[in-house]
Design an enzyme around this catalytic site. Structure first.
Site, short mmCIF file in Angstrom:
data_model
loop_
_atom_site.label_atom_id
_atom_site.label_comp_id
_atom_site.label_asym_id
_atom_site.label_seq_id
_atom_site.Cartn_x
_atom_site.Cartn_y
_atom_site.Cartn_z
N LYS A 17 0.86 -1.19 0.00
CA LYS A 17 0.00 0.00 0.00
C LYS A 17 0.89 1.23 0.00
O LYS A 17 2.00 1.19 0.54
CB LYS A 17 -0.89 0.02 1.26
N TYR A 19 -19.95 7.66 -0.33
CA TYR A 19 -20.52 7.70 -1.69
C TYR A 19 -19.43 8.06 -2.69
O TYR A 19 -19.62 8.88 -3.58
CB TYR A 19 -21.71 8.67 -1.74
N GLY A 20 -18.26 7.41 -2.51
CA GLY A 20 -17.18 7.58 -3.49
C GLY A 20 -17.24 6.44 -4.48
O GLY A 20 -18.33 5.91 -4.77
P1 NAD Z 1 -13.31 7.43 -2.51
O1 NAD Z 1 -12.32 8.46 -2.15
O2 NAD Z 1 -13.75 7.33 -3.92
O3 NAD Z 1 -14.63 7.58 -1.60
C1 NAD Z 1 -14.61 7.65 -0.21
C2 NAD Z 1 -15.98 8.15 0.22
O4 NAD Z 1 -16.12 8.05 1.64
C3 NAD Z 1 -16.26 9.62 -0.13
O5 NAD Z 1 -17.60 9.74 -0.56
C4 NAD Z 1 -16.11 10.34 1.22
O6 NAD Z 1 -16.90 11.50 1.30
C5 NAD Z 1 -16.64 9.28 2.14
N1 NAD Z 1 -16.22 9.41 3.54
C6 NAD Z 1 -14.99 9.65 4.03
N2 NAD Z 1 -15.05 9.67 5.39
C7 NAD Z 1 -16.34 9.44 5.72
C8 NAD Z 1 -17.05 9.33 6.93
N3 NAD Z 1 -16.42 9.47 8.11
N4 NAD Z 1 -18.36 9.06 6.89
C9 NAD Z 1 -19.01 8.91 5.72
N5 NAD Z 1 -18.40 9.01 4.53
C10 NAD Z 1 -17.09 9.26 4.54
O7 NAD Z 1 -12.68 6.03 -1.99
P2 NAD Z 1 -13.07 4.57 -2.46
O8 NAD Z 1 -12.09 4.16 -3.51
O9 NAD Z 1 -14.53 4.47 -2.68
O10 NAD Z 1 -12.66 3.75 -1.15
C11 NAD Z 1 -13.54 3.60 -0.05
C12 NAD Z 1 -13.05 2.45 0.81
O11 NAD Z 1 -13.00 1.26 0.01
C13 NAD Z 1 -11.64 2.61 1.38
O12 NAD Z 1 -11.59 1.96 2.63
C14 NAD Z 1 -10.77 1.87 0.37
O13 NAD Z 1 -9.54 1.43 0.94
C15 NAD Z 1 -11.70 0.71 0.06
N6 NAD Z 1 -11.40 0.02 -1.20
C16 NAD Z 1 -11.42 0.68 -2.39
C17 NAD Z 1 -11.18 -0.01 -3.56
C18 NAD Z 1 -11.28 0.66 -4.91
O14 NAD Z 1 -11.18 -0.06 -5.93
N7 NAD Z 1 -11.46 1.94 -5.00
C19 NAD Z 1 -10.88 -1.38 -3.52
C20 NAD Z 1 -10.88 -2.03 -2.28
C21 NAD Z 1 -11.15 -1.32 -1.14
#
Ligand code: NAD
Length: 416
Positions: A106, A219-220
């Site tokens: 990571k 909602y990411g």
């Molecule tokens: P992203 O940056 O696209 O979205 C993150 C979202 O979480 C945003 O909407 C943000 O506003 C919201 N957020 C942050 N803190 C918050 C809180 N305290 N309460 C509510 N909402 C909150 O990130 P992502 O890629 O969607 O990743 C989200 C999670 O999924 C992370 O833990 C990441 O490690 C995990 N993940 C992502 C992927 C991927 O392919 N993107 C793969 C495996 C795991």
């Protein structure tokens, strides 16, 4: 154990549970508790106003006994080395659970992308790539997107790496745009995997995904895509949230409209005619399936008892602490753990890497069929392990993942 948990204390406690159950040799346990290599970098960036700022970053490579290191890069103001170590460790178990030939890594940069221009982010990414250059590469360590990084970030990494090499190396990074060797389906893969797990869990625990009510925190990329896919399969999205708060509708939200609203206003809140609720209330919403898809340590001893979902499926990495796990187990709420539930992203990253290495391009149908097969097999493997061990799904997944990595290390031997 106190509730003052960090992602690393959680990851180490999870490893300890698996190591004890697997009766791992203490030396091997100690090897797995520590990353093989960690690099800390200082990234000097020329800002738009002409001044130079220095950002702290790192790359942690946990274990690579089963193949090259693989893992996302996170840009966030609260990134710490400890957090990145935990995320790298979870990647190692995840790649083993979904059974792809990678180890775990990571990266993180302590910055606030919301306050930076596109040009500043590009310069930061390119400088960070040059600092990592000797440690990454198609057969060494293959980065991917994570929180607040995306396909564009990956394109900058690929270009910087390729410029230094002197030829195009699309296989040095995954999660790229389609135009430069990205895979069909990669953008939605994590969420599709989450929804496949929700569907399989619903089947096992007497529910149906079609018609089920879902609450989603975050909602990411992961949260919004999961909402969209589940909605298209007939689920009802009753609550969603982001950093600014949440919204709730008993009748169900249209995730596409919510996405448009968020794109326009910057948040899901204040959506016309829809009730605003707090982030805590989103987690505690009465629903069939809860998907935490934001950050770590969201469901703890403090709120686990208040969760009213019938099944929890972890889209985020590390959203639930071990104490909360225990509460769910006692209450009979099945939880599908991160290292299984969100492994669809790295599985399709692996498909992208294979396509790049072989200079092929697979159809979306082929990619999604391969993902479906991998996810269902992993779900069944974990379920079988949990049943045999009379444990929860988290322990089943950890035993499977840690067990496979330990076996590989034992087979390779310790040299010199
Ligand atoms: P992203 O940056 O696209 O979205 C993150 C979202 O979480 C945003 O909407 C943000 O506003 C919201 N957020 C942050 N803190 C918050 C809180 N305290 N309460 C509510 N909402 C909150 O990130 P992502 O890629 O969607 O990743 C989200 C999670 O999924 C992370 O833990 C990441 O490690 C995990 N993940 C992502 C992927 C991927 O392919 N993107 C793969 C495996 C795991």
């Amino acid at each position: 154990m106190s509730e003052a948990q960090t992602p690393l204390t959680v990851a180490l406690e999870q490893l300890k549970t698996a190591a004890e159950k697997l009766e791992l040799d203490p030396g091997l346990h100690c090897m797995l508790a520590n990353p093989k290599r960690s690099l800390i970098v200082s990234i000097a960036v020329k800002m738009d106003n002409g001044c130079t700022r220095v950002f702290k970053g790192c790359r942690v490579q946990h274990w690579d006994a089963r193949g090259p290191f693989k893992g996302g890069i996170r840009y966030h103001p609260n990134v710490t080395l400890d957090e990145v170590m935990a995320l790298a460790m979870w990647m190692t178990w995840k790649c083993a659970v979904i059974d792809i030939p990678y180890g775990g890594a990571k990266g993180g940069v302590c910055c606030n992308p919301k306050e930076m221009s596109k040009g500043e982010l590009e310069r930061l990414t390119r400088r960070y790539t040059t600092l990592l250059f000797d440690l990454i590469g198609p057969y060494r360590d293959v980065p991917a997107p994570d929180v607040y990084t995306d396909a564009q970030t990956m394109a900058w990494i690929m270009d910087t790496y390729s410029q230094i090499k002197g030829y195009s190396v699309p296989e040095c990074v995954t999660g790229k745009p389609l135009s430069i060797g990205g895979s069909e389906g990669r953008e939605e893969a994590t969420s599709l995997g989450v929804v496949i797990c929700a569907r399989e869990a619903a089947k096992r625990w007497g529910l149906k995904l079609k018609g089920a009510s879902l609450a989603i925190q975050g909602y990411g990329s992961v949260g919004w895509n999961a909402a969209k896919i589940a909605h298209d399969l007939g689920s009802k999205i009753v609550a969603v949230s982001d950093t600014a708060g949440g919204i709730y509708s008993e009748k169900g939200l249209n995730p596409y409209d919510v996405y448009k609203h968020k794109s326009k206003t910057g948040s899901v809140v204040n959506y016309r005619g829809i009730r605003n609720i707090t982030n805590e209330e989103v987690l505690e919403t009465k629903c069939d399936i809860l998907i935490p898809a934001a950050l770590e340590n969201q469901i703890t001893k403090k709120n686990a008892d208040k969760i009213q979902a019938r099944i929890v499926v972890e889209g985020a990495n590390g959203p639930t602490t071990p104490e909360a796990d225990k509460i769910f187990h006692e209450k009979g709420i099945p939880l599908i753990p991160d290292i299984l539930a969100n492994s669809g992203g790295v599985a399709t990253s692996y498909f992208e890497w294979v396509q790049n290495l072989t200079r092929e391009h697979w159809t979306l149908k082929d990619v999604n069929q391969k993902l479906e097969n991998k996810m269902v097999k992993a779900f069944n493997d974990v379920h079988r392990m949990a049943k045999e061990e009379k444990s929860d799904m988290r322990t089943g997944a950890l035993m499977l993942g840690v067990g496979r990595v330990a076996e590989a290390i034992k087979t390779l031997g310790l040299w010199p």
